[in-house]
Design an enzyme around this catalytic site. Sequence first.
Site, PDB file in Angstrom:
ATOM      1  CG  ASP A   1      -7.445  10.180 -23.334  1.00 36.10           C
ATOM      2  OD1 ASP A   1      -7.345   9.081 -22.758  1.00 36.10           O
ATOM      3  OD2 ASP A   1      -7.669  11.252 -22.728  1.00 36.10           O
TER       4      ASP A   1
ATOM      5  NE  ARG B   1     -20.687 -17.002 -33.913  1.00 37.14           N
ATOM      6  CZ  ARG B   1     -21.041 -15.784 -33.494  1.00 37.14           C
ATOM      7  NH1 ARG B   1     -22.309 -15.413 -33.574  1.00 37.14           N
ATOM      8  NH2 ARG B   1     -20.154 -14.957 -33.015  1.00 37.14           N
TER       9      ARG B   1
ATOM     10  CG  HIS C   1      -5.356   6.194 -13.121  1.00 38.62           C
ATOM     11  ND1 HIS C   1      -6.614   6.186 -12.577  1.00 38.62           N
ATOM     12  CD2 HIS C   1      -5.113   7.475 -13.493  1.00 38.62           C
ATOM     13  CE1 HIS C   1      -7.100   7.413 -12.600  1.00 38.62           C
ATOM     14  NE2 HIS C   1      -6.225   8.216 -13.147  1.00 38.62           N
TER      15      HIS C   1
ATOM     16  NE  ARG D   1      -2.571   9.021 -16.635  1.00 39.39           N
ATOM     17  CZ  ARG D   1      -3.312   9.845 -15.891  1.00 39.39           C
ATOM     18  NH1 ARG D   1      -4.571  10.089 -16.232  1.00 39.39           N
ATOM     19  NH2 ARG D   1      -2.813  10.428 -14.848  1.00 39.39           N
TER      20      ARG D   1
HETATM   21  O1  F6P Z   1      -6.480  12.015 -20.493  1.00 41.99           O
HETATM   22  C1  F6P Z   1      -5.848  10.889 -19.974  1.00 41.99           C
HETATM   23  C2  F6P Z   1      -6.757  10.208 -18.979  1.00 41.99           C
HETATM   24  O2  F6P Z   1      -6.061   9.075 -18.476  1.00 41.99           O
HETATM   25  C3  F6P Z   1      -8.131   9.794 -19.487  1.00 41.99           C
HETATM   26  O3  F6P Z   1      -8.096   8.612 -20.256  1.00 41.99           O
HETATM   27  C4  F6P Z   1      -8.899   9.667 -18.220  1.00 41.99           C
HETATM   28  O4  F6P Z   1     -10.284   9.858 -18.441  1.00 41.99           O
HETATM   29  C5  F6P Z   1      -8.327  10.771 -17.374  1.00 41.99           C
HETATM   30  O5  F6P Z   1      -7.042  11.059 -17.893  1.00 41.99           O
HETATM   31  C6  F6P Z   1      -8.207  10.442 -15.916  1.00 41.99           C
HETATM   32  O6  F6P Z   1      -7.789  11.590 -15.263  1.00 41.99           O
HETATM   33  P1  F6P Z   1      -7.142  11.583 -13.808  1.00 41.99           P
HETATM   34  O7  F6P Z   1      -5.788  10.949 -13.917  1.00 41.99           O
HETATM   35  O8  F6P Z   1      -7.062  13.026 -13.460  1.00 41.99           O
HETATM   36  O9  F6P Z   1      -8.059  10.787 -12.938  1.00 41.99           O
END
Ligand code: F6P
Length: 323
Positions: free
Chosen positions: A127, A211, A253, A256
């Site tokens: 984040d 445009r 996810h 991530r």
């Molecule tokens: O803080 C990292 C993050 O990936 C955020 O961007 C997201 O809102 C949150 O964790 C999601 O959490 P979880 O993996 O517990 O669903």
Amino acid sequence: MRTIGILTSGGDAPGMNAAIRAAARAALALGWRVFGVQQGYAGLIANRMAALDARAVGGIIQHGGTVLGSARSAEFRTGAGRAQALRHLDERGINGLVVIGGNGSQTGAHALSQAGLAVVGVASTIDNDLVGTDTTIGADTAVNVTLEAIDRLRTTGSSHQRAFVVETMGRDVGHIALAAGIAGGAEVISVPELEVTPQEVADRLRAAYQRGKTHAIVVVAEGARHNAQALLAHFARHREAIGFELRLTTLGHMVRGGIPTAADRVLATRLGAEAVACLARGHTGVLVGAHGAALTTTPLADVAGRTKPVDVAWLQLARVLAQ
Ligand code: F6P
């Protein structure tokens, strides 16, 4: 000789493994003993820790996620949970802790530090919302994953004269959306710090259509009140307001996971090693971060419970350039 623990906590972030490796090997080079704590603070409470040697952290620098595992522990937020964690550290003679994680994790680190443990935090969250650092481990990878999605969507969007709403992570802030949106030449970027209303999104898309643009990209941070679902629901009722046909992609996810970029590996390596250097100097109760090329420390008291917002001037620039 000292004995330290290393843990990763909260949402995992690409580059965490590089930080584990660097912290462990920097400590071993000082002749210290090192324990890896499994599953973050939950592992401290459950007494799940194992000694790490240099080989145990070999071959991990290129992998996303965290070999130690991670968790969000509600129990650690209680006094009883923290007391148990401290007891388990004490039983093993662990007198220093490196906490690799984001906001919630550093708030936990602050609590342990206040209880008298020598703790150093390492700024790590996709984040990029930690106070005390320009950037955090994992943020660069998350931006690049989001950017790749934007680039790919633009290709298919152009073929069909479509607009895409792309929602990316970021919790309550818009760092990932903003950086990826600027790098991807997005027509609209909407973040919690500066929301774009559905009406304004429609106006900007229609103007782009008129445009002669063949595609348009709207990047929305998940924390925006008008997130991707809200925008889609709005446009389902006002389809004609946009010109383009509209599609939605929620990355979730995806952003991530995956292979950490070189920038994240280098940042993580520097921060992990610096955390151990701080422990060696007795400079504890701090978060290690980066400002420009320099590594810096910020008291955990100034980090805990706070959030770093995006610089909204960037949004104005992105808007000017989306002609
Ligand atoms: O803080 C990292 C993050 O990936 C955020 O961007 C997201 O809102 C949150 O964790 C999601 O959490 P979880 O993996 O517990 O669903």
